[in-house]
Design a protein around this motif. Structure first.
Motif, mmCIF file in Angstrom:
data_model
loop_
_atom_site.group_PDB
_atom_site.id
_atom_site.type_symbol
_atom_site.label_atom_id
_atom_site.label_comp_id
_atom_site.label_asym_id
_atom_site.label_seq_id
_atom_site.Cartn_x
_atom_site.Cartn_y
_atom_site.Cartn_z
ATOM 1 N N ASN A 190 0.827 -1.203 0.000
ATOM 2 C CA ASN A 190 0.000 0.000 0.000
ATOM 3 C C ASN A 190 0.865 1.257 0.000
ATOM 4 O O ASN A 190 1.628 1.510 0.924
ATOM 5 N N GLY A 191 0.746 2.039 -1.070
ATOM 6 C CA GLY A 191 1.412 3.334 -1.150
ATOM 7 C C GLY A 191 2.880 3.302 -1.506
ATOM 8 O O GLY A 191 3.504 4.357 -1.597
ATOM 9 N N VAL A 192 3.463 2.099 -1.688
ATOM 10 C CA VAL A 192 4.898 2.016 -1.941
ATOM 11 C C VAL A 192 5.179 1.086 -3.117
ATOM 12 O O VAL A 192 4.314 0.343 -3.573
ATOM 13 N N VAL A 193 6.418 1.134 -3.585
ATOM 14 C CA VAL A 193 6.944 0.147 -4.531
ATOM 15 C C VAL A 193 8.049 -0.620 -3.806
ATOM 16 O O VAL A 193 8.888 -0.008 -3.129
ATOM 17 N N VAL A 194 8.032 -1.930 -3.946
ATOM 18 C CA VAL A 194 9.021 -2.787 -3.296
ATOM 19 C C VAL A 194 9.998 -3.298 -4.346
ATOM 20 O O VAL A 194 9.597 -3.862 -5.366
ATOM 21 N N ALA A 195 11.283 -3.078 -4.091
ATOM 22 C CA ALA A 195 12.350 -3.598 -4.951
ATOM 23 C C ALA A 195 13.222 -4.526 -4.110
ATOM 24 O O ALA A 195 13.549 -4.211 -2.961
ATOM 25 N N THR A 196 13.581 -5.665 -4.672
ATOM 26 C CA THR A 196 14.377 -6.652 -3.954
ATOM 27 C C THR A 196 15.840 -6.525 -4.344
ATOM 28 O O THR A 196 16.171 -6.403 -5.525
ATOM 29 N N GLU A 197 16.703 -6.545 -3.342
ATOM 30 C CA GLU A 197 18.129 -6.425 -3.611
ATOM 31 C C GLU A 197 18.622 -7.587 -4.472
ATOM 32 O O GLU A 197 18.104 -8.704 -4.391
ATOM 33 N N ASP A 198 19.621 -7.311 -5.266
ATOM 34 C CA ASP A 198 20.219 -8.331 -6.113
ATOM 35 C C ASP A 198 21.031 -9.279 -5.234
ATOM 36 O O ASP A 198 21.370 -8.961 -4.092
ATOM 37 N N GLN A 199 21.370 -10.424 -5.781
ATOM 38 C CA GLN A 199 22.224 -11.355 -5.059
ATOM 39 C C GLN A 199 23.697 -10.943 -5.140
ATOM 40 O O GLN A 199 24.492 -11.293 -4.293
ATOM 41 N N GLU A 200 24.038 -10.194 -6.185
ATOM 42 C CA GLU A 200 25.427 -9.771 -6.350
ATOM 43 C C GLU A 200 25.597 -8.302 -6.001
ATOM 44 O O GLU A 200 24.652 -7.520 -6.052
ATOM 45 N N THR A 201 26.798 -7.907 -5.660
ATOM 46 C CA THR A 201 27.093 -6.560 -5.184
ATOM 47 C C THR A 201 27.474 -5.637 -6.346
ATOM 48 O O THR A 201 27.321 -5.976 -7.522
ATOM 49 N N PHE A 202 28.027 -4.476 -5.981
ATOM 50 C CA PHE A 202 28.573 -3.540 -6.965
ATOM 51 C C PHE A 202 30.067 -3.769 -7.213
ATOM 52 O O PHE A 202 30.722 -2.945 -7.848
ATOM 53 N N ALA A 203 30.625 -4.859 -6.694
ATOM 54 C CA ALA A 203 32.052 -5.115 -6.903
ATOM 55 C C ALA A 203 32.366 -5.152 -8.390
ATOM 56 O O ALA A 203 31.530 -5.550 -9.217
#
Length: 312
Positions: A147-160
């Protein structure tokens, strides 16, 4: 809603059949955005899914001459729009977005299709935007948490730098920008879910950012850059991978990280069945479970490991 140009009928069938198995017709609309429904008529009818047309003309065989002409034409429209006063020639500005959907690579073109369609679904309360070829739905994924938001799931890999996320980000925005985010965890935009109005606004802002510089950047890097710059006007909840409704099975996850519970893919740590699994084809056990569950939708096909870059 999924964007499905140049996808195999088998992948589309899993997407549609699993989405409908998890969500009843009485409460959920399934939308497939595609340039062609040939071979999909039966599964669309059986699942009660709606097909929205996209003008996307890109195919894997699109060659350098076409890409060159596309770039010249799109850059001309972009520069013309920037040079014009705000209220002059509005059809040029709108036409530019339509041409991006028609001529750009599907990874970016899909967001312009989503933006267009989300503006015409006023009765919908919540929405999931998902990849098609490697997403399976396992249970209801909507609820009060959206409700009222967007949910984004973190990736399994980093920014390395040895990861795709790191390379994409540095290539797109430079070493200094990458230094500022290298210790953060990026999100994967293969599955986004949320309140429809919030999703519409976030997708519109995302498209506007892509349209300012439409070449030379992977769209996931652009989205993560906007998060880093706090550029979205709507709330965006970032959830660790595998801890929420979505599991991205990538970047080092193996058979040991999943188990099969009554034919569905579950977290080996807790035996919890994830409502949505993205990149299920990366892990053999998960891939085989999907093949077995939806055998009637598929021609037999062996599990084929893919690289991170190919899948994204």
């Amino acid at each position: 809603m999924g964007f499905a140009t140049n996808q195999s009928p088998e992948s589309v069938a899993v997407f549609l059949a699993s989405a409908r198995a998890a969500h009843p017709r009485s409460s959920c609309m399934i939308a497939l955005v595609t340039d062609d429904v040939s071979g999909l008529e039966d599964v669309l009818e059986r699942t009660g899914a709606v097909a929205f047309h996209t003008t996307s003309t890109w195919t894997p065989s699109t060659g350098k001459p076409s890409k060159g002409v596309n770039r010249v034409f799109l850059h001309s429209l972009r520069l013309l729009g920037k040079a014009l006063p705000d209220k002059s020639l509005p059809e040029i500005r709108v036409g530019y977005w339509h041409m991006l959907e028609a001529w750009h690579h599907p990874q970016l073109a899909r967001w312009f299709a989503y933006e267009r369609i989300l503006r015409f679904l006023p009765g919908v309360r919540q929405v999931v935007l998902a990849d098609v070829k490697d997403v399976v739905f396992q249970s209801e994924c909507f609820g009060d948490h959206l409700n009222g938001v967007v949910v984004a799931t973190e990736d399994q890999e980093t920014f390395a730098l040895e990861t795709w996320n790191g390379r994409w980000y540095r290539d797109a925005f430079g070493a200094k920008a990458w230094e500022a985010v290298k210790d953060r965890m990026p999100v994967c935009i293969g599955v986004l879910m949320g309140d429809r109005a919030a999703m519409r606004d976030i997708v519109t802002e995302f498209c506007a950012e892509i349209a300012r510089s439409p070449f030379g950047k992977i769209e996931q890097a652009v989205f993560n850059r906007m998060i880093a710059m706090d550029a979205f006007s709507r709330p965006l909840d970032l959830v660790p991978n595998r801890d929420g409704a979505v599991a991205h099975l990538a970047a080092g996850l193996t058979d040991g990280d999943v188990e099969i519970v009554e034919g569905q893919i579950a977290d080996a740590r807790t035996a919890r069945v994830w409502p949505v699994v993205h990149m299920y084809d990366r892990v053999a056990t998960a891939h085989d479970a999907v093949q077995a569950r939806f055998a009637s939708e598929l021609r037999p096909e062996p599990h084929v490991a893919t690289t991170e870059g190919e899948a994204k």
